[in-house]
Design an enzyme around this catalytic site. Sequence first.
Site, PDB file in Angstrom:
ATOM      1  N   GLU A   1       4.311   1.155   0.734  1.00 59.72           N
ATOM      2  CA  GLU A   1       3.563   2.081  -0.101  1.00 59.72           C
ATOM      3  C   GLU A   1       4.161   2.127  -1.504  1.00 59.72           C
ATOM      4  O   GLU A   1       5.289   1.662  -1.738  1.00 59.72           O
ATOM      5  CB  GLU A   1       3.603   3.477   0.553  1.00 59.72           C
ATOM      6  CG  GLU A   1       2.829   4.573  -0.163  1.00 59.72           C
ATOM      7  CD  GLU A   1       1.347   4.268  -0.285  1.00 59.72           C
ATOM      8  OE1 GLU A   1       0.991   3.531  -1.243  1.00 59.72           O
ATOM      9  OE2 GLU A   1       0.544   4.765   0.535  1.00 59.72           O
TER      10      GLU A   1
ATOM     11  N   HIS B   1      -1.546   2.406   8.474  1.00 56.88           N
ATOM     12  CA  HIS B   1      -0.748   2.956   9.570  1.00 56.88           C
ATOM     13  C   HIS B   1      -1.388   4.218  10.141  1.00 56.88           C
ATOM     14  O   HIS B   1      -2.202   4.888   9.498  1.00 56.88           O
ATOM     15  CB  HIS B   1       0.672   3.266   9.083  1.00 56.88           C
ATOM     16  CG  HIS B   1       0.719   4.331   8.012  1.00 56.88           C
ATOM     17  ND1 HIS B   1       0.601   5.668   8.292  1.00 56.88           N
ATOM     18  CD2 HIS B   1       0.852   4.229   6.675  1.00 56.88           C
ATOM     19  CE1 HIS B   1       0.665   6.364   7.163  1.00 56.88           C
ATOM     20  NE2 HIS B   1       0.811   5.512   6.159  1.00 56.88           N
TER      21      HIS B   1
END
Length: 214
Positions: free
Chosen positions: A87, A14
């Site tokens: 994550e 990202h």
Amino acid sequence: MSAPHSTRLCIVRHGETAWNAEHRVQGQLDVPLNAIGQAQALAASRVLARETFDAIYSSDLSRAQQTAEPTASALGLTVVLDRDLRERHYGIFERLTYAEVRQKFPEDYARFEARDPEFAFRTGERLKDFYARSIAVLSRIADAHRGESVLVFTHGGVLDMLYRHVAGLPVSAPREFGIPNAGLNRLEVVSSGWQIRDWADTAHLDDALDDLPG
């Protein structure tokens, strides 16, 4: 050149968030892109929109979704969200900067810095479990698109686990490879397994952070 019937994946970290810039632990907290991250997402889309992809996947956290959206819009594809692309869960570290963690939880930080596979941040995720989750979800996506090209938007930790898996590195080894925000990482799955074709490509960016600890 790609092998016949190989599966091609472009896996993207990202774009930048304010917490990345502050070296603040995000983990599974939902932190959006900052203005730099939004510009990085657009820059990535200008490269990726010139290619052909059969599917786009993303972590369900907003920073990954926001990075995926410009490319998905340009290609006319729907983003498939998968929470397993999230994550690592950093437990008690989340919301703190790495400097604050080191000061507040010195023994925990030492286990984290040593990349202890059993360390779970008291309320988070063990490194060995995060590794298993990361490889399982990416393998599942690859298996579902054999012979196709797939785009995946995820997080630095997931890319860390994948690189180690492909390169045969233990999770406890120091990190000696880059994982910049909005970097493009190209891999191929052939009969002999996973292969890295290009890693941490940031040619489309003016600048990119790599704020992850080694």
